[in-house]
Every structure is written in C-alpha cells, then in structure tokens.
Design a protein around this motif. Structure first.
Motif, PDB file in Angstrom:
ATOM      1  N   ARG A  51      34.558 100.435  38.393  1.00  0.00           N
ATOM      2  CA  ARG A  51      34.912 101.195  37.188  1.00  0.00           C
ATOM      3  C   ARG A  51      36.295 102.004  37.364  1.00  0.00           C
ATOM      4  O   ARG A  51      37.116 101.918  36.259  1.00  0.00           O
ATOM      5  CB  ARG A  51      33.819 102.336  36.956  1.00  0.00           C
ATOM      6  CG  ARG A  51      34.450 103.236  35.783  1.00  0.00           C
ATOM      7  CD  ARG A  51      33.259 103.886  35.301  1.00  0.00           C
ATOM      8  NE  ARG A  51      32.329 102.986  34.464  1.00  0.00           N
ATOM      9  CZ  ARG A  51      31.411 103.697  33.767  1.00  0.00           C
ATOM     10  NH1 ARG A  51      31.099 104.934  33.719  1.00  0.00           N
ATOM     11  NH2 ARG A  51      30.591 102.798  32.994  1.00  0.00           N
ATOM     12  N   THR A  52      36.478 102.583  38.639  1.00  0.00           N
ATOM     13  CA  THR A  52      37.770 103.208  39.151  1.00  0.00           C
ATOM     14  C   THR A  52      38.705 102.172  38.923  1.00  0.00           C
ATOM     15  O   THR A  52      39.720 102.332  38.192  1.00  0.00           O
ATOM     16  CB  THR A  52      37.762 103.741  40.416  1.00  0.00           C
ATOM     17  OG1 THR A  52      36.893 104.957  40.138  1.00  0.00           O
ATOM     18  CG2 THR A  52      39.090 104.459  40.625  1.00  0.00           C
ATOM     19  N   PRO A  93      38.707  99.919  34.766  1.00  0.00           N
ATOM     20  CA  PRO A  93      38.076 100.705  33.593  1.00  0.00           C
ATOM     21  C   PRO A  93      37.802  99.943  32.250  1.00  0.00           C
ATOM     22  O   PRO A  93      36.878 100.523  31.364  1.00  0.00           O
ATOM     23  CB  PRO A  93      38.858 101.951  33.299  1.00  0.00           C
ATOM     24  CG  PRO A  93      40.446 101.248  33.888  1.00  0.00           C
ATOM     25  CD  PRO A  93      39.888 100.673  35.155  1.00  0.00           C
ATOM     26  N   GLY A 118      30.908 102.647  41.206  1.00  0.00           N
ATOM     27  CA  GLY A 118      31.806 103.530  40.953  1.00  0.00           C
ATOM     28  C   GLY A 118      33.322 103.123  41.252  1.00  0.00           C
ATOM     29  O   GLY A 118      34.279 103.353  40.685  1.00  0.00           O
ATOM     30  N   LEU A 119      33.453 102.295  42.221  1.00  0.00           N
ATOM     31  CA  LEU A 119      34.611 101.790  42.933  1.00  0.00           C
ATOM     32  C   LEU A 119      34.998 100.691  41.689  1.00  0.00           C
ATOM     33  O   LEU A 119      36.364 100.890  41.474  1.00  0.00           O
ATOM     34  CB  LEU A 119      34.547 101.184  44.236  1.00  0.00           C
ATOM     35  CG  LEU A 119      34.506 102.307  45.415  1.00  0.00           C
ATOM     36  CD1 LEU A 119      34.022 101.275  46.633  1.00  0.00           C
ATOM     37  CD2 LEU A 119      35.528 103.124  45.897  1.00  0.00           C
TER      38      LEU A 119
END
Length: 299
Positions: free
Chosen positions: A114-115, A118, A111-112
């Motif tokens: 992808r943030t 992107p 998640g980190l």
C-alpha cells in the motif's frame, strides 16, 4: 453495457450472494443488484436463478462467466498499457489466503504494498475450502493471487513459487506413550485417534498421502477448519494430530515429535498460468519475492 456491470456480474458469480459481492466491491447491495439486472435486460437473458434461498448461475450465466472474466482481464491490460507511460499503478487485485497460517507475514507485505502503490485496491479472501478451494478460485479467475499450501507438485494450471516451509510433527498430550520419543514413524501411531482438518486442506492431504503410500489406515475422529486451533484439541486429550510445527508452537501441555518420511508444509504464492499478470499483480509478486529473499538472508 459497461465494465462496471461486468464487474458486478463477476463478483456475484464468485460469491453467489449479492450481499457478499457488495461487501467485496465496497458499494451498496442495491447498486450491485441494479447493475446485474440492467446487464440481464441488455442481454435479454437471466444470468442468475433467484428462485431459491441461495442464488445460482443459470446455464447461460455459466456460459458467459468465463467470457466476462476474459473481457475484464482485457480491460485491465488496456489500463496497464496506459499506466506504463506514467509509471503509476492503479486498479484492484484479489488475494486468497489461509487463515492462521503465519509462515508468511501477509499484513506486513500488504502494508509495504500500500505504501508503494497507494492507487491499487487490495481485497483479501479467506480460504473457504482450504488450499483446494483457493486453487479452484485461481483457475476460475475469482482470485488474482493466493497464498496456499500444496501436497506434491503444483497443478499444471498454476504458477507457484515456494515462500516458506515448516516441518510436519506429531503433536501428543503430556503423558502420552510417545511423549518422550525423539522421532517416530507413521507405523508407531497409526492406531491412534486423530484430530485433523477436512479434506481439501493441504496439511490433511500431506498426511493422507503419506499414510496411503505406507499402506496404513487411520481414524480421523475430529475435524477442525482452523489449523490454528487443532493443537488445543490435543491439549485436552481428544486425540493426536499431525500438524505443521509452527501451529503447535504455543500450545500448552503438548509434545511436538519429528516424523520420518513426512514432507514439509510449504506455503506458495500462486497465480493461474493462463491469465496474463497485470501490473498491480506483478508489483505484488515482486515485493513478496524480494521480502522472501531478504528473510532468507537474515536467517
């Protein structure tokens, strides 16, 4: 011949299935099949033997696969160089991991990542043959990175950084003769019937190596491929198990007993030594290591 054809060939060779390769690439199977067939026509050779239920590489396909993967790495290096001027990282990485091993919070890392990046596509592949299989897939170029466990030093073909560890414990059911013990040696329970993972899984190798070093034999009566379920077999009185402590933390009706002279179960982030780490891979490694340092400070 274009890069996409080479990517299709590499994916099908890794999966030995056009369907799984298409799922991995998130495109239609017909496009993968057509791309591979087009590449075969251009080269004038057959890359896959399709005469059996499961396809396999021809001898020519086996010869060309390492060269194709080297070529794809070279293309990615060109992309990296172009991106350095814009500081925008794009591309795709494939990461292998062990299901049910929760010592590293992989979903949070993803998640980190992808943030922060992107433009990078991330594909996850579950270990199909334990950590030994992940090692093979790193060396062959099917994976860019892997979260895996090792018994003993890392193979020379890998670069591996330890991230988290858990002690190995003896898991016994309520009422077992050793249930009240504060600690045990291997000789105390060598005659028991064991539940364990199949050969190739790191926890199995840790235990096999320890028994071999002690000159002891043991009987593995039940093999399970999911480390997260092994303690449930102990709960139901089917044997004892030597497992990383975290896997039996929530198991009902069992006792976890420390074992002398048994190495910890350690999760590593690993990559193949021979492959140049692309920008997307380096960014993920940096994130994982910084998250590990932050976790170590909190603890």
């Amino acid at each position: 011949m274009d890069v996409r054809q080479l990517e299709f060939f590499s994916a099908v060779a890794g999966e030995l299935s056009f369907t799984r390769a298409a799922d991995r690439l998130t495109i239609a199977q017909s496009a993968v099949s057509a791309g591979v067939r087009s590449l075969e026509n251009e080269l004038g050779v057959e890359l896959f033997d399709r005469s059996r239920r499961q396809i396999r590489l021809t001898s020519t396909g086996e010869l060309l696969l390492p060269k194709v993967r080297d070529a794809l790495d070279a293309v990615n290096e060109v992309r990296d160089a172009a991106q350095e001027s814009t500081r925008a990282i794009t591309g795709a990485i494939v990461i292998g991991l062990m299901t049910s091993v929760t010592l590293v919070n992989v979903p949070r890392l993803l998640g980190l990542y992808r943030t922060g990046h992107p433009g990078v596509g991330v594909r996850l592949r579950a270990a199909r043959r334990g950590s030994a299989g992940l090692v093979d897939e790193l060396v062959s170029g099917e994976l860019d990175l892997a979260f895996l466990a090792l018994s003993g030093p890392a193979p020379t073909a890998l670069l591996a950084v330890p991230l988290a560890s858990s002690p190995m414990v003896l898991v016994v059911p309520h009422g077992h003769r050793l249930a009240a013990a504060s600690a045990v040696d291997l000789a105390d329970f060598g005659a028991e019937e064991f539940i364990d993972l199949p050969p190739g899984y790191a926890s199995r190798q840790i235990v096999d190596d320890a028994f071999a070093a002690a000159g002891l034999e043991r009987r593995v009566m039940i093999e399970v491929s999911d480390i997260g379920t092994a303690a449930e077999y102990v709960t139901n009185g089917l044997g004892v198990a030597l497992l990383p402590a975290f896997t039996a933390q929530d198991a009902p009706a069992v006792h976890r007993i420390p074992v002398a002279n048994l190495p910890d179960f350690t999760v590593y982030l690993a990559a193949a030594r021979k492959r140049r780490a692309l920008a997307a891979v380096r960014a993920f490694v940096d994130l994982a290591l910084s998250a590990d340092e932050a976790r170590a400070r909190r603890s």
